[in-house]
Design a protein around this motif. Structure first.
Motif, mmCIF file in Angstrom:
data_model
loop_
_atom_site.group_PDB
_atom_site.id
_atom_site.type_symbol
_atom_site.label_atom_id
_atom_site.label_comp_id
_atom_site.label_asym_id
_atom_site.label_seq_id
_atom_site.Cartn_x
_atom_site.Cartn_y
_atom_site.Cartn_z
ATOM 1 N N LEU A 5 0.836 -1.200 0.000
ATOM 2 C CA LEU A 5 0.000 0.000 0.000
ATOM 3 C C LEU A 5 0.873 1.254 0.000
ATOM 4 N N LEU A 6 1.957 1.237 0.781
ATOM 5 C CA LEU A 6 2.863 2.380 0.819
ATOM 6 C C LEU A 6 3.482 2.628 -0.557
ATOM 7 N N VAL A 7 3.922 1.544 -1.203
ATOM 8 C CA VAL A 7 4.529 1.672 -2.535
ATOM 9 C C VAL A 7 3.511 2.206 -3.534
ATOM 10 N N ALA A 8 2.268 1.716 -3.447
ATOM 11 C CA ALA A 8 1.223 2.155 -4.380
ATOM 12 C C ALA A 8 0.915 3.638 -4.202
ATOM 13 N N LEU A 9 0.877 4.098 -2.958
ATOM 14 C CA LEU A 9 0.594 5.515 -2.706
ATOM 15 C C LEU A 9 1.717 6.413 -3.220
ATOM 16 N N ILE A 10 2.958 5.948 -3.068
ATOM 17 C CA ILE A 10 4.089 6.719 -3.600
ATOM 18 C C ILE A 10 4.014 6.782 -5.122
ATOM 19 N N ASP A 11 3.730 5.625 -5.759
ATOM 20 C CA ASP A 11 3.589 5.600 -7.218
ATOM 21 C C ASP A 11 2.503 6.561 -7.681
ATOM 22 N N ARG A 12 1.415 6.584 -6.935
ATOM 23 C CA ARG A 12 0.303 7.448 -7.318
ATOM 24 C C ARG A 12 0.699 8.922 -7.217
ATOM 25 N N LYS A 13 1.406 9.282 -6.151
ATOM 26 C CA LYS A 13 1.838 10.674 -5.991
ATOM 27 C C LYS A 13 2.757 11.095 -7.140
ATOM 28 N N ASN A 56 3.094 9.722 -10.199
ATOM 29 C CA ASN A 56 2.388 9.753 -11.481
ATOM 30 C C ASN A 56 1.438 10.942 -11.579
ATOM 31 N N LYS A 57 0.734 11.243 -10.500
ATOM 32 C CA LYS A 57 -0.217 12.345 -10.521
ATOM 33 C C LYS A 57 0.486 13.683 -10.723
ATOM 34 N N TYR A 58 1.630 13.858 -10.059
ATOM 35 C CA TYR A 58 2.353 15.127 -10.159
ATOM 36 C C TYR A 58 2.837 15.369 -11.586
ATOM 37 N N PHE A 59 3.473 14.376 -12.178
ATOM 38 C CA PHE A 59 4.038 14.574 -13.517
ATOM 39 C C PHE A 59 2.973 14.478 -14.606
ATOM 40 N N MET A 98 1.695 17.699 -15.447
ATOM 41 C CA MET A 98 2.632 18.475 -16.264
ATOM 42 C C MET A 98 2.792 17.845 -17.646
ATOM 43 N N ASP A 99 1.831 17.032 -18.034
ATOM 44 C CA ASP A 99 1.871 16.357 -19.338
ATOM 45 C C ASP A 99 3.136 15.516 -19.479
ATOM 46 N N GLY A 100 3.541 14.888 -18.363
ATOM 47 C CA GLY A 100 4.757 14.086 -18.362
ATOM 48 C C GLY A 100 4.461 12.603 -18.487
ATOM 49 N N LEU A 101 5.460 11.870 -18.945
ATOM 50 C CA LEU A 101 5.370 10.418 -19.084
ATOM 51 C C LEU A 101 6.257 9.783 -18.030
ATOM 52 N N VAL A 102 5.686 8.921 -17.171
ATOM 53 C CA VAL A 102 6.410 8.304 -16.063
ATOM 54 C C VAL A 102 6.514 6.806 -16.306
ATOM 55 N N ARG A 103 7.727 6.274 -16.183
ATOM 56 C CA ARG A 103 7.944 4.832 -16.293
ATOM 57 C C ARG A 103 8.808 4.384 -15.120
ATOM 58 N N LYS A 104 8.344 3.335 -14.433
ATOM 59 C CA LYS A 104 9.076 2.822 -13.282
ATOM 60 C C LYS A 104 10.136 1.846 -13.759
#
Length: 683
Positions: A226-234, A236-239, A242-248
């Motif tokens: 859950l912690l990892v998912a919330l970080i991923d969401r933050k 992805n949402k931020y970028f 800004m019309d950004g593309l995020v890849r883990k």
């Protein structure tokens, strides 16, 4: 006497050509008399008639021809003037005082000033002053903005002597009179296209989670995903906003691309993602922090990615929880105000120890150097490297140009009587002579080449190792084969003590060697009161087992009466600025090592109630040395970086050249005012 107009040059040759042909006819006529008299007479008569006809024609047509030439020249000048007046570029003639003499229609259309406007050009364009016009010797240009337009103003000097010939009425000898031609090129649309093109360029970014393992280990297993998912969401949402593309890329690493136009927006909100991620709480006691490296303005996408890699390396080297933006040679920092995370694992120290051993084994000679005006931490770390080289039977020498009062008792222990080589300590000149391509140069307690005791030897070898506990800045040692920079460490001596434990089994340290390394930790932690973690005490315990004696070290680090009086003067003359910042000056003339005393005084100023940060400066060797300290609320490193220095969040410093003590004080006050106004620090 009336003077007639005469032809010259090619025009004269063209006009007099037919008459000159008479000479040729005369020469041809002579042989004809030799063969037949009648033919000769006829030829002579033809020649005379031809000459008279050509001469009469010349004198008759000359006035008409000259009249046509004058009319053409007049019409040509009129056409030129008309074309210049209707020129599509705004044009004006200005005298040497900046007064407008003449303007064309485009200039009038642009500014509303006609040919009868004979005031200073500065009244129209404030950027074009009389000083600029008079400084212009031949041709120059400047960019100005006026009435919503961007112009490139080109100024061209026109000397009177180059356009006005000498005559009987005017003499130009010794004259320095001139005019200036002003051309205004409208580049508004061009600049708009350039900005639009730049805004569409792609920016590469790398986002790393600083304390991924530590944060996960602080919560229950069922909540880790859950912690990892919330970080991923933050992230992805931020970028995505800004019309950004995020890849883990990995469990704690992200690769992001976005357009350059959004970079300024991120900088305006100071990369709020850093604070947003810290709010993620699912039972974890430790707040999650991010490090972001951004690369832009390169010619290629690959180069932008390389910039991002360099930026993320700097962000991690500075302790994490911050953003580093690298735009070509320009580097900008954001964040970095939180305390560095003390790593509980020693895996990195073990890996670095094994790597250092392999490097030393492959070299015949090792030279160790710290920063200019070495302190106890720099000296102790160099001694630790000497111990490592001795185990491998390698020749190790330490560059030491100046011995301060605090360092002298420690250095005196390393003499021939105690079994040390007489050439253990060398100066810069000797180091330059001894360094070659097979020499390993090890830099300790600094990562800036210009701060080292002998920067020249860094250019004589490619085998360079850096061990340091200070945050990295824009200036770093280039291309080291091994770099171990840990801002969370209390001192470089702590890092060396950890490395020695994994360097080889049963490494032996003498009492004076253990004392020197222990003293470095003791000084940099202010007797274990600042920046002290679990690993700091573990390193101290290891050195205690090796023979370090606390009482003996304390005796060696005692100050003389002059130093004590100097610290008292610092305290007595301290100025409290904004009720929270202590600023003072250490007298350099009464102590042998004013830089050491100023650092000690900065620590003591923090013992005053209400003081959040202290700044003590002293003049030494034609420079102003500034020592800054804080407890926990103020990041003094960010303040010192604006002065060209650096360090840690709570311990930092800077060196200023071509500056007086009062000017240095004022620069500190100005920086504090700016940071308070922007909300970067609180009073």
């Amino acid at each position: 006497m009336k003077k007639s107009i005469k032809f010259k040059g090619r025009l004269r040759n063209y006009m007099y050509g037919p008459m000159l042909l008479t000479i040729l006819l005369v020469l041809m006529n002579i042989p004809m008399y030799l063969y037949q008299l009648e033919s000769g007479l006829m030829a002579t008569a033809f020649t005379v008639v031809y000459f008279l006809a050509v001469t009469a024609s010349f004198h008759r047509s000359k006035p008409y021809f000259m009249n046509e030439l004058i009319n053409f020249a007049t019409q040509y000048g009129t056409v030129q003037k008309k074309l210049l007046n209707e020129f599509d570029v705004a044009y004006a003639l200005i005298d040497y005082n900046g007064k407008i003499l003449w303007v064309n229609e485009k200039f009038t259309e642009l500014t509303g000033k006609g040919k009868d406007y004979h005031r200073s050009v500065t009244s129209v364009f404030s950027h074009i002053t009389r000083e600029i016009i008079q400084k212009n010797k031949t041709e120059s240009q400047l960019h100005i903005s006026w009435d919503g337009h961007d112009f490139r103003a080109q100024l061209k000097r026109i000397e009177f002597s180059s356009i006005t010939p000498e005559n009987d009425m005017v003499s130009l000898d010794g004259s320095d009179e001139y005019m200036t031609a002003l051309y205004l090129y409208d580049e508004t649309q061009l600049n708009r296209y350039i900005r639009e093109n730049d805004d569409q360029k792609l920016v590469a970014a790398l986002v790393y989670i600083d304390n991924y393992e530590e944060a996960l280990n602080s919560i229950e297993d069922v909540k880790q995903s859950l912690l990892v998912a919330l970080i991923d969401r933050k992230v992805n949402k931020y970028f995505s906003g800004m019309d950004g593309l995020v890849r883990k890329m990995e469990k704690d690493k992200y690769f992001v691309v976005f357009r350059y136009i959004y970079l300024s927006k991120m900088e305006e909100d100071k990369f709020s993602l850093l604070d947003e991620v810290k709010t993620v709480k699912v039972g974890n006691e430790m707040a999650v922090t991010l490090s972001i490296g951004i690369g832009s303005t390169a010619d290629t996408y690959n180069q932008n990615y390389e910039y991002a890699r360099m930026a993320i390396g700097m962000a991690l080297g500075r302790g994490g929880d911050q953003v580093v933006v690298k735009e070509g040679e320009r580097i900008t920092y954001f964040g970095g105000s939180s305390k560095q995370v003390d790593k509980m694992t020693r895996v990195k120290a073990r890996v670095k120890a094994h790597a250092l051993r392999e490097i030393i084994e492959s070299r015949t000679h090792v030279i160790v150097m710290g920063h200019h005006i070495a302190d106890v931490d720099s000296f102790g770390a160099a001694v630790g490297v000497y111990c490592a080289g001795r185990v491998l039977d390698k020749k190790v020498q330490i560059v030491l140009n100046e011995v301060t009062t605090s360092l002298r008792p420690l250095k005196e222990c390393f003499n021939e009587h105690n079994g040390y080589e007489p050439d253990l300590f060398i100066n810069s000149e000797e180091a330059i002579e001894l360094t070659n391509s097979n020499t390993l140069v090890m830099v300790v307690d600094t990562n800036r080449p210009n701060y080292t005791d002998c920067p020249e030897i860094l250019k004589k070898t490619k085998s360079i190792v850096v061990f340091d506990h200070h945050r990295q800045g824009s200036e770093v040692v280039e291309n080291p084969i091994l770099s171990y920079i840990e801002p969370y460490a209390s001192s470089t001596c702590e890092m060396i003590a950890e490395v020695l434990q994994y360097f080889t089994e049963n490494i032996k340290l003498t009492a004076c060697e253990a004392d020197a390394i222990y003293a470095g930790i003791l000084i940099d932690t202010n007797n274990f009161m600042q920046k002290t973690g679990v690993r700091t005490f573990e390193a101290a315990a290891y050195l205690r087992r090796c023979g370090a004696e606390v009482t003996r070290v304390r005796k060696m680090l005692r100050n003389d009466m002059a130093d004590y009086k100097a610290r008292a003067e610092v305290m007595r003359h301290a100025e409290v600025y904004h009720g929270a910042f202590a600023i003072s000056v250490c007298p350099a003339e009464i102590v042998e090592s004013p830089t050491v005393v100023s650092a000690q005084s900065a620590n003591e100023l923090l013992n005053i109630i209400g003081i959040k940060a202290s700044f003590v400066m002293t003049e030494y060797q034609n420079r102003i040395f500034i020592s800054s300290r804080s407890i926990d609320e103020i990041n003094v490193q960010s303040i010192m970086e604006r002065l060209g220095g650096g360090g840690h969040a709570n311990i930092a410093g800077a060196q200023l050249s071509d500056c007086s003590i009062e000017e240095a004080k004022q620069r500190i006050r100005t920086i504090l005012d700016e940071m308070i106004e922007k909300g970067e620090i609180e009073k």
